[in-house]
Design a protein around this motif. Sequence first.
Motif: not given
Length: 385
Positions: A53-67
Amino acid sequence: MKPDRTSLTRLVAGNNGFAVDLYRQLSKAQGNLFCSPFSLSSALAMTFAGARGNTAGQMAQTLHFDLDDEALHAAFAQLQASLAAAQRPGQVQLALANSIWPQIGYPFLPEFLALLQRFYGVSITPVDYATATEAARQAINTWAEQHTAGKIKDLLEPGILDELTRLVLVNAIYFKGTWLYQFDPAHTAEARFWLTASEHVTAPLMQQTCRLPYAEVDDIQVLSLPYADDALSMVVLLPAREKGLAGLDALFTAERLDHWLLGLQEREVQVFLPRFKISSTLRLDATLQALGMTDAFDDMIADFSGMDGIPRWLYIAAAVQKAWVQVNEEGTEAAAATAVVMNFRCVSEPPPVFRADHPFVFLIMDHATRSILFCGRVVDPSGAE
């Protein structure tokens, strides 16, 4: 699935973007700083595997995960394998290790554990946080010390773990490399090291003259000091003295760093570099939240249901890193360990509501003997005079 070269390139670019973000956030504090963005990215990538959910979305954005998820974890596996292959006996040591420490009996999803074993090669050691918290802390600290050549001690300080801890995810990294062009200790001399444009201290400056990758751009001198296998190097960014670190920090982005590195060309350089040793103990909760990863630390919002199948039961209670580096005439030795502590949300029951708005019985009792001295009932309080 195996990642292609594009996935690996995107992962490295994202990790470097996070590294610059992390540096910029941590550099707001005064004094020396040393950390391992890679170790933190790795530990949080394992944590991200269970985020939803949003937890994963925020982590991806913060960590620059785009895969996408599987490509991301497969790319991490390839990256760690590539880094491990950089070792050269007697010249470069580069060791990486991952481990997880779940609470005995806690129902983590088998697919979550399998993913961490497949892509991160984790060792899994169940411990008992509920009744043997200190023993669990000591076991994790011993593992971190063993996997950093004894350089990282007491990764988890007393009080970080408690009876609500359900999982600790740990990454350890150790590096030791000799310079391709070593400094002669006989040429090291005490000299002024300018703290500001007008203040200085005395420090041992190593020196040599040799051909090295070098550039001057944006009022910054960029120097690459290769290690013995020429596969790794230390890049030094030196701002003009009058502009200081503030001038460098104002320009420092991942994109600008790429631009600076592309400008490197080999030329004869006279190098003066201080010997130094730095150790850091970093509690990174506030740093990661400031970078946008807020939900993961909120015990009422965090969604790590990919770990146990239950939304909003687990949250990140602490993210800690210890790092150590020593630079001298021979080369560089560095180590870091990162731990992400997952706690179980303490579900507080709401206070009971005692609403005496219907008939009730009441007793008057003696506490010592528990004797009922009076008893009665109220059916209609309006007529109870």
